[in-house]
Design a protein around this motif. Structure first.
Motif, PDB file in Angstrom:
ATOM      1  N   THR A 102      34.082 -45.335 -24.692  1.00  0.00           N
ATOM      2  CA  THR A 102      34.621 -44.053 -24.331  1.00  0.00           C
ATOM      3  C   THR A 102      35.307 -44.175 -23.196  1.00  0.00           C
ATOM      4  O   THR A 102      36.603 -43.660 -22.871  1.00  0.00           O
ATOM      5  CB  THR A 102      33.727 -43.213 -24.321  1.00  0.00           C
TER       6      THR A 102
ATOM      7  N   HIS B 293      32.585 -34.358 -30.768  1.00  0.00           N
ATOM      8  CA  HIS B 293      33.778 -34.120 -31.801  1.00  0.00           C
ATOM      9  C   HIS B 293      35.128 -34.513 -31.060  1.00  0.00           C
ATOM     10  O   HIS B 293      36.050 -34.819 -31.859  1.00  0.00           O
ATOM     11  CB  HIS B 293      33.772 -32.786 -32.650  1.00  0.00           C
ATOM     12  N   ASP B 294      35.329 -34.037 -29.733  1.00  0.00           N
ATOM     13  CA  ASP B 294      36.530 -34.384 -29.439  1.00  0.00           C
ATOM     14  C   ASP B 294      36.803 -35.392 -28.333  1.00  0.00           C
ATOM     15  O   ASP B 294      37.675 -35.646 -27.575  1.00  0.00           O
ATOM     16  CB  ASP B 294      37.119 -33.178 -28.498  1.00  0.00           C
ATOM     17  N   LEU B 295      35.829 -36.657 -28.426  1.00  0.00           N
ATOM     18  CA  LEU B 295      35.750 -37.705 -27.604  1.00  0.00           C
ATOM     19  C   LEU B 295      37.135 -38.250 -27.720  1.00  0.00           C
ATOM     20  O   LEU B 295      37.754 -39.123 -26.383  1.00  0.00           O
ATOM     21  CB  LEU B 295      34.635 -38.682 -28.113  1.00  0.00           C
ATOM     22  N   GLY B 296      37.942 -38.492 -28.756  1.00  0.00           N
ATOM     23  CA  GLY B 296      39.063 -39.122 -28.825  1.00  0.00           C
ATOM     24  C   GLY B 296      40.217 -38.266 -28.062  1.00  0.00           C
ATOM     25  O   GLY B 296      41.190 -39.242 -28.005  1.00  0.00           O
TER      26      GLY B 296
ATOM     27  N   HIS C 242      43.739 -37.884 -32.298  1.00  0.00           N
ATOM     28  CA  HIS C 242      42.654 -37.879 -31.572  1.00  0.00           C
ATOM     29  C   HIS C 242      41.074 -38.030 -32.495  1.00  0.00           C
ATOM     30  O   HIS C 242      40.113 -38.643 -32.049  1.00  0.00           O
ATOM     31  CB  HIS C 242      42.300 -36.780 -30.589  1.00  0.00           C
TER      32      HIS C 242
ATOM     33  N   SER D 247      38.371 -41.068 -32.175  1.00  0.00           N
ATOM     34  CA  SER D 247      36.975 -40.673 -32.421  1.00  0.00           C
ATOM     35  C   SER D 247      36.324 -41.692 -33.303  1.00  0.00           C
ATOM     36  O   SER D 247      35.189 -42.219 -33.046  1.00  0.00           O
ATOM     37  CB  SER D 247      36.669 -39.419 -32.411  1.00  0.00           C
TER      38      SER D 247
ATOM     39  N   VAL E 181      31.864 -35.161 -37.335  1.00  0.00           N
ATOM     40  CA  VAL E 181      32.910 -35.293 -36.146  1.00  0.00           C
ATOM     41  C   VAL E 181      34.397 -35.308 -36.754  1.00  0.00           C
ATOM     42  O   VAL E 181      35.491 -34.611 -36.534  1.00  0.00           O
ATOM     43  CB  VAL E 181      32.814 -36.473 -35.283  1.00  0.00           C
TER      44      VAL E 181
END
Ligand code: FE2
Ligand code: FE2
Ligand code: FE2
Length: 416
Positions: free
Chosen positions: A16, A256-259, A285, A289, A305
């Motif tokens: 990440t 869910h929005d890590l990307g 994105h 993820s 996700v």
């Protein structure tokens, strides 16, 4: 929590942060490795303890993902060392399960002479971490010209004699530089992580820490994630989801929005509609993820996700799946994410009030993007849910404010 293993928590955290800045993470991994070998050679640590310290070593510059901005690597590591040390310390202290070791980050650029005047529980590890990271920085900057004898000039000032002897011995015995140059060290580090052990409570906190990492790019994204998680929890209650499914939805919403960490700020913060190319890039994105989460996380959580931008009529992205292929938690996150976008500030739009938000949701139902099953409880309990959302968002903003205040206070204390 059997949704993720302890080892995968390490791998996921590393990957990440790599999305934000590859170079800082490469330096973190090499430093974590040298640090681990120094501790191993010094003796007295169990394997799981070595793994924990190696993880901390890998994350030692975590503050730099926020504070380095456009700074060159050498700039924040050798010249202006306080901002990333202080921010990393506060991040660890308040937003991670490693708060007990946060001072290691605060002091990781302190000379041994000063460190001796500020004794604390982890003075020895702090000095060795500092040595490990300096060795890496000098090796990276000097290349072929690097030799450990260069560190002689730091004897008894920056580093103690015993630490300098330890690194000499470690290199002779373990050939750490050769392993780093051949990238063999990465496998060794991954293997060491088979021994890392977290309790369920720690795992939960690490998952939350990953969500806080979104704040390295933009604080609004942390507020958005907290809002979205809160709406999901409230809808889960009203739709009578069982405990296990609610937990899966919680982790799906959290991650869910890590990307988004890989999407350039110019696009996220654009004060206009995005061009076609930018929209395509923004939509990647979800795939980003997927790349870092797949095979590391429970399949159902991953599915939640990956479906957060899908719509029941198949008009969403990236897979254009329809309602038949969606689970209830997937549909809840889709609605929660949309409500979050409506009610929170975005660079390109105004915040929507209750009436406008509700009529937008009704329109989405009529367009067959969402089902009534999820949207109705959202509308019926709108005020109640918003009250909870406001409370949670306020808590985040207060924490943010506290950290900013302490950042200046600690910098001042150390003469910045
Ligand atoms: Fe540093
Ligand atoms: Fe460093
Ligand atoms: Fe998203």
């Amino acid at each position: 929590m059997d949704f993720i293993s302890s080892k995968n928590i390490f791998l996921l955290t590393r990957d990440t942060l790599k999305l934000i800045d590859r170079e800082i993470m490469k330096h973190g991994s090499r430093t974590g490795y040298i640090f681990y070998k120094l501790l191993l050679e010094s003796g007295g640590y169990e394997k799981f303890e070595l793994a924990e310290w190696a993880m901390l070593g890998t994350l030692h510059d975590i503050g730099a993902y926020k504070t380095n901005l456009s700074d060159e690597f050498v700039q924040f590591e050798l010249k202006n060392v306080m901002p990333h040390s202080v921010y990393g310390y506060l991040f660890f202290k308040y937003l991670s399960p490693m708060s007990g070791r946060s001072k290691v980050l605060l002091y990781h650029h302190l000379d041994v002479a000063k460190l001796k005047k500020t004794p604390f529980e982890y003075s020895k590890e702090t000095e060795l971490l500092s040595l490990a990271e300096k060795v890496d920085i000098y090796r990276m900057t000097l290349g072929e010209k690097f030799d450990l004898s260069l560190f002689e000039k730091f004897r008894d000032t920056k580093f103690s004699s015993s630490s300098l002897e330890l690194i000499q011995r470690t290199e002779e015995k373990h050939h750490i530089f050769e392993k780093i140059d051949s990238e063999e060290f990465e496998k060794e580090l991954d293997h060491l992580m088979d021994y890392i052990m977290f309790t369920n409570e720690e795992k939960k906190k690490y998952m939350e820490m990953l969500m806080y990492c979104l704040g390295f790019r933009s604080q609004n994204q942390v507020v958005d994630s907290v809002t979205c998680v809160c709406i999901c929890e409230e809808l889960a209650k009203r739709l009578f989801l069982d405990e296990k499914t609610t937990e899966k939805l919680y982790y799906g919403a959290l991650l869910h929005d890590l990307g988004m960490l890989a999407i350039p700020s110019e696009i996220i913060d654009a004060r206009r509609s995005l061009t076609e190319d930018e929209t395509v890039l923004m939509r990647t994105h979800v795939g980003i993820s997927e790349n870092i989460l797949k095979n590391r996380l429970d399949e159902e959580v991953l599915g939640i996700v990956l479906a957060h931008h899908e719509r029941i009529d198949g008009s969403g992205y990236p897979q254009c799946i329809k309602e038949n292929d969606m689970t209830l938690p997937m549909k809840i996150l889709q609605v929660a994410d949309t409500v979050t976008a409506l009610i929170n500030e975005r660079s390109y739009k105004q915040v929507l009030g209750k009436d406008d938000a509700i009529s937008t949701l009704r329109k989405e139902v009529s367009l067959n993007h969402f089902t009534k099953q999820i949207v109705e409880p959202m509308i019926v309990s709108y005020d109640d849910i918003m009250q909870k959302v406001n409370y949670e968002s306020d808590e985040i903003l207060k924490m943010n404010h506290k950290m900013e205040k302490q950042f200046h206070q600690v910098c001042e204390k150390y003469g910045m």
